[in-house]
Design a protein around this motif. Structure first.
Motif, PDB file in Angstrom:
ATOM      1  N   SER A   1      -0.070  64.790  63.453  1.00 20.58           N
ATOM      2  CA  SER A   1      -1.476  64.443  63.712  1.00 20.58           C
ATOM      3  C   SER A   1      -2.128  63.884  62.444  1.00 20.58           C
ATOM      4  CB  SER A   1      -2.249  65.651  64.239  1.00 20.58           C
ATOM      5  OG  SER A   1      -2.509  66.594  63.227  1.00 20.58           O
ATOM      6  N   LEU A   2      -1.807  64.483  61.298  1.00 12.63           N
ATOM      7  CA  LEU A   2      -2.353  63.974  60.030  1.00 12.63           C
ATOM      8  C   LEU A   2      -1.819  62.570  59.753  1.00 12.63           C
ATOM      9  CD1 LEU A   2      -1.868  67.286  58.050  1.00 12.63           C
ATOM     10  CD2 LEU A   2      -4.066  66.115  58.298  1.00 12.63           C
ATOM     11  N   PHE A   3      -0.538  62.369  59.992  1.00 12.68           N
ATOM     12  CA  PHE A   3       0.147  61.091  59.798  1.00 12.68           C
ATOM     13  C   PHE A   3      -0.482  60.025  60.702  1.00 12.68           C
ATOM     14  CE2 PHE A   3       4.746  59.614  58.843  1.00 12.68           C
ATOM     15  CZ  PHE A   3       4.414  58.279  58.949  1.00 12.68           C
ATOM     16  N   GLU A   4      -0.878  60.414  61.922  1.00 11.80           N
ATOM     17  CA  GLU A   4      -1.394  59.453  62.887  1.00 11.80           C
ATOM     18  C   GLU A   4      -2.698  58.794  62.409  1.00 11.80           C
ATOM     19  OE1 GLU A   4      -0.303  57.911  65.366  1.00 11.80           O
ATOM     20  OE2 GLU A   4      -2.078  57.137  66.370  1.00 11.80           O
ATOM     21  N   VAL A   5      -3.484  59.478  61.571  1.00 10.82           N
ATOM     22  CA  VAL A   5      -4.764  58.888  61.148  1.00 10.82           C
ATOM     23  C   VAL A   5      -4.544  57.593  60.361  1.00 10.82           C
ATOM     24  CG1 VAL A   5      -6.966  59.286  59.994  1.00 10.82           C
ATOM     25  CG2 VAL A   5      -5.845  61.162  61.197  1.00 10.82           C
ATOM     26  N   PRO A   6      -3.766  57.603  59.266  1.00  6.29           N
ATOM     27  CA  PRO A   6      -3.479  56.312  58.616  1.00  6.29           C
ATOM     28  C   PRO A   6      -2.654  55.383  59.511  1.00  6.29           C
ATOM     29  CG  PRO A   6      -2.260  58.090  57.516  1.00  6.29           C
ATOM     30  CD  PRO A   6      -3.219  58.736  58.474  1.00  6.29           C
ATOM     31  N   ALA A   7      -1.772  55.922  60.353  1.00  5.67           N
ATOM     32  CA  ALA A   7      -0.955  55.056  61.217  1.00  5.67           C
ATOM     33  C   ALA A   7      -1.837  54.314  62.214  1.00  5.67           C
ATOM     34  CB  ALA A   7       0.114  55.869  61.945  1.00  5.67           C
ATOM     35  N   ALA A   8      -2.859  54.987  62.734  1.00  5.37           N
ATOM     36  CA  ALA A   8      -3.770  54.355  63.689  1.00  5.37           C
ATOM     37  C   ALA A   8      -4.552  53.230  63.013  1.00  5.37           C
ATOM     38  CB  ALA A   8      -4.736  55.386  64.264  1.00  5.37           C
ATOM     39  N   TRP A   9      -4.836  53.441  61.734  1.00  8.39           N
ATOM     40  CA  TRP A   9      -5.535  52.399  60.993  1.00  8.39           C
ATOM     41  C   TRP A   9      -4.606  51.195  60.792  1.00  8.39           C
ATOM     42  CZ3 TRP A   9      -4.012  51.163  55.858  1.00  8.39           C
ATOM     43  CH2 TRP A   9      -4.781  50.147  55.279  1.00  8.39           C
ATOM     44  N   ALA A  10      -3.326  51.486  60.437  1.00  8.19           N
ATOM     45  CA  ALA A  10      -2.359  50.407  60.204  1.00  8.19           C
ATOM     46  C   ALA A  10      -2.109  49.605  61.477  1.00  8.19           C
ATOM     47  CB  ALA A  10      -1.041  50.990  59.695  1.00  8.19           C
ATOM     48  N   LYS A  11      -2.193  50.265  62.605  1.00 11.37           N
ATOM     49  CA  LYS A  11      -1.945  49.628  63.896  1.00 11.37           C
ATOM     50  C   LYS A  11      -2.956  48.512  64.176  1.00 11.37           C
ATOM     51  CE  LYS A  11      -2.713  50.881  68.568  1.00 11.37           C
ATOM     52  NZ  LYS A  11      -3.125  51.927  69.497  1.00 11.37           N
ATOM     53  N   GLY A  12      -4.156  48.659  63.671  1.00 13.43           N
ATOM     54  CA  GLY A  12      -5.132  47.581  63.796  1.00 13.43           C
ATOM     55  C   GLY A  12      -6.132  47.786  64.916  1.00 13.43           C
ATOM     56  N   ASP A  13      -7.194  47.008  64.854  1.00 12.38           N
ATOM     57  CA  ASP A  13      -8.320  47.170  65.777  1.00 12.38           C
ATOM     58  C   ASP A  13      -8.047  46.496  67.126  1.00 12.38           C
ATOM     59  OD1 ASP A  13     -10.742  48.065  66.594  1.00 12.38           O
ATOM     60  OD2 ASP A  13     -11.940  46.631  65.444  1.00 12.38           O
ATOM     61  N   ILE A  14      -9.016  46.611  68.041  1.00 14.41           N
ATOM     62  CA  ILE A  14      -8.816  46.172  69.424  1.00 14.41           C
ATOM     63  C   ILE A  14      -8.739  44.663  69.606  1.00 14.41           C
ATOM     64  CG2 ILE A  14      -9.711  48.180  70.654  1.00 14.41           C
ATOM     65  CD1 ILE A  14     -12.453  46.928  70.575  1.00 14.41           C
ATOM     66  N   ASP A  15      -8.998  43.887  68.541  1.00 14.72           N
ATOM     67  CA  ASP A  15      -8.906  42.436  68.704  1.00 14.72           C
ATOM     68  C   ASP A  15      -7.448  41.975  68.777  1.00 14.72           C
ATOM     69  OD1 ASP A  15      -8.689  43.391  66.142  1.00 14.72           O
ATOM     70  OD2 ASP A  15      -9.375  41.529  65.200  1.00 14.72           O
ATOM     71  N   LEU A  16      -6.513  42.852  68.419  1.00 17.34           N
ATOM     72  CA  LEU A  16      -5.095  42.467  68.453  1.00 17.34           C
ATOM     73  C   LEU A  16      -4.489  42.789  69.821  1.00 17.34           C
ATOM     74  CD1 LEU A  16      -4.162  43.995  64.977  1.00 17.34           C
ATOM     75  CD2 LEU A  16      -4.714  41.612  65.483  1.00 17.34           C
ATOM     76  N   ASP A  17      -3.412  42.068  70.163  1.00 21.39           N
ATOM     77  CA  ASP A  17      -2.780  42.343  71.455  1.00 21.39           C
ATOM     78  C   ASP A  17      -1.779  43.493  71.326  1.00 21.39           C
ATOM     79  OD1 ASP A  17       0.130  41.009  71.159  1.00 21.39           O
ATOM     80  OD2 ASP A  17      -1.410  39.842  70.101  1.00 21.39           O
ATOM     81  N   ALA A  18      -1.325  43.984  72.465  1.00 22.67           N
ATOM     82  CA  ALA A  18      -0.499  45.193  72.489  1.00 22.67           C
ATOM     83  C   ALA A  18       0.795  45.024  71.693  1.00 22.67           C
ATOM     84  CB  ALA A  18      -0.190  45.581  73.938  1.00 22.67           C
ATOM     85  N   ALA A  19       1.401  43.834  71.761  1.00 23.20           N
ATOM     86  CA  ALA A  19       2.665  43.622  71.053  1.00 23.20           C
ATOM     87  C   ALA A  19       2.452  43.705  69.538  1.00 23.20           C
ATOM     88  CB  ALA A  19       3.253  42.266  71.433  1.00 23.20           C
ATOM     89  N   THR A  20       1.348  43.102  69.068  1.00 18.39           N
ATOM     90  CA  THR A  20       1.041  43.175  67.643  1.00 18.39           C
ATOM     91  C   THR A  20       0.780  44.614  67.227  1.00 18.39           C
ATOM     92  OG1 THR A  20      -0.012  41.035  67.939  1.00 18.39           O
ATOM     93  CG2 THR A  20      -0.384  42.151  65.827  1.00 18.39           C
TER      94      THR A  20
END
Ligand code: TRP
Length: 501
Positions: free
Chosen positions: A351-370
């Motif tokens: 859960s702690l790891f997911e916080v920076p990982a969610a940030w790295a994943k990017g905001d909603i302007d990107l598509d699912a594959a990205t």
């Protein structure tokens, strides 16, 4: 309204999955070790009462606030806050709260993983012990105590020996964070949620089995007395200097995983048909129950063998092992205990790891594959960074380990000073960053977000319940969390200085 209705391409598969993942985050080393220790240090039963009040009057409203901020904002922990602030006509500088959370979560997991590695090593050693016994005497070997035949000295020196062995610490820290990286890289449904739905039921089963066994074979009366009898003299004196309150609120925050944008992140993946107050209440109740029950698993044994309920992590890695060494089936009991602890630690670490990982994943302007690609690459990079910084934490625990074990990153500073790297990171996050994050979350949810938005997003069944939440989040939470900050950062160091230490 500018706020998106579907703030993420990843979602929990349902209420049960979310609740289990959130409980998985909340239940961890904090429940198994920190809570029983805090209770013991702060007047036993009296602390337990104050703690329960702190969980439900302060922790729970902040938990609801973090979840609704994440769900209403969507995207990443930073983008969620910025988007919600914009929609509410508040300053986008509130996004700073997200950055503090990402940094705090990252910093916590760097040392949480090292400590989890120690737990993993103990589980591994006990597994080897049992395997050896079975090889030697067949199935009867299962009934052996832990490390049968070893002297008391060799049992208690296992922990210092582990700390003195950097290679071993790094190996088990690496295994642990490798596993966490794998889980987080697989995403919310396929990784985090799956891990929680497999690990948490096993955890609950082991916890109940261990505490029942412990109450039967151990000294149940002393344990119950230690944990639940209010020692009012201790309470009175500690109440006067505010310590019990500060400790109870701090423990509630740590245990519920608040103040680090973690619950904001888990809120992003929450579907709109889920009722936040109901889910949050379940999470807070389960976390508190686990804290109390783990006290019942540990202390009957500690008292039955006349061991010191000594503070902190020392208890698990020292005295508890000694108890396993003196009881029949001790190796098996010990193995179950450490497997349980590793499972609890793993669901918290991801859960702690997911916080920076969610940030790295990017905001909603990107598509699912990205998003998917960025999550995979981001998880690997973040995992490597956690590993490398964790190595430094591990080395800081090696006695005579050269400059790293004597290095005090904050020198003589109050609160943070006179500490090794690992302990300094613990103090920086626990005493400063988490309370600050929680304080900001309460003020943001209570003042920056409009009444109509929070009412709609929370979806309380009764207006009266909503009014109570709003009162707590606007007045009670900021006051007490502010108090911890002022206490921890200003008053306690001054008192310590006045007392000449
Ligand atoms: N709550 C966990 C425990 O009790 C630790 C933890 C996980 C945590 N995530 C957190 C603490 C976020 C503070 C903030 O061990």
């Amino acid at each position: 309204m500018a706020v998106t209705r579907s703030g993420s391409d990843e979602h929990w598969s349902g209420r049960a999955a979310f609740v289990l993942a959130a409980i998985g985050s909340a239940v961890g080393i904090g429940n198994l070790v920190r809570f029983p220790y805090q209770a013991g240090e702060n007047g036993g039963g009296a602390f337990v009462i104050v703690y329960i009040l702190a969980v439900f009057a302060i922790g729970l409203p902040v938990l609801m606030a973090e979840l609704f901020i994440g769900r209403r904002g969507g995207g990443t922990p930073v983008a969620a806050i910025r988007r919600l602030a914009k929609a509410e006509g508040a300053s986008t500088a509130w996004a700073l709260m997200g950055w503090i959370g990402i940094f705090a979560s990252f910093l916590i997991v760097t040392f949480y993983s090292v400590i989890s590695g120690w737990l993993l090593y103990y589980a591994w050693s006990l597994l080897g012990d049992i395997a050896g016994n079975i090889a030697e005497m067949g199935l009867a070997g299962i009934a052996q105590p832990a490390f049968a035949g070893d002297s008391e000295d060799s049992i208690t020196s296992r922990f210092p020996e582990l700390l003195a062995n950097p290679g071993r610490q790094v190996l088990f820290h690496g295994l642990f964070i490798g596993l966490a990286t794998f889980i987080v890289s697989r995403g919310v449904k396929g990784g985090i949620e799956k891990a929680a739905t497999w690990l948490m039921p096993v955890f609950f089963f082991l916890l109940v089995a261990l505490s029942v066994t412990s109450l039967i074979i151990g000294d149940a009366a002393s344990a119950l007395d230690f944990l639940f009898r209010p020692k009012f003299d201790a309470l009175a004196s500690q109440f006067m200097n505010g310590e019990i309150l500060v400790n109870a609120v701090g423990q509630a925050f740590f245990s519920l995983s608040l103040g680090s944008a973690l619950m904001i992140t888990y809120g992003i993946y929450l579907e709109r048909d889920q009722n936040i107050p109901a889910a949050a209440t379940t999470v807070a109740s389960a976390d508190t129950a686990v804290a109390l029950i783990s006290g019942l698993a540990i202390f009957p044994i500690v008292f039955a063998f006349n061991l010191e309920p000594a503070g902190g992590l020392g208890l698990i890695f020292g005295p508890l092992l000694l108890a396993f060494n003196q009881m029949p089936f001790g190796a098996l009991f010990g193995l179950a205990f450490f497997i349980m602890a590793v499972f609890a630690a793993l669901t918290s670490a991801i859960s702690l790891f997911e916080v920076p990982a969610a940030w790295a994943k990017g905001d909603i302007d990107l598509d699912a594959a990205t998003h998917a690609r960025r999550r995979t690459i981001g998880s690997v990079i973040i995992g490597l960074l956690i590993f490398v910084i964790g190595v430094f934490h591990a080395l800081s625990q090696v006695p005579d380990g050269g400059s790293l074990s004597t290095w005090q990153p904050f020198g003589q500073m109050p609160v943070l000073g006179n500490k090794t790297l690992l302990d300094a990171a613990d103090a920086l996050t626990g005493s400063i960053m988490l309370p600050l994050g929680g304080f900001l979350a309460a003020v943001f949810a209570g003042y920056a977000v409009s009444e109509s938005s929070s009412r709609e997003e929370l979806g309380f069944k009764h207006e009266k319940s909503y009014r109570r939440w709003r009162f707590l989040i606007r007045y009670v939470c900021p006051f007490f969390v502010g108090l911890i900050l002022v206490w921890g950062v200003i008053i306690a160091p001054l008192l310590a200085a006045a007392n000449g230490n």
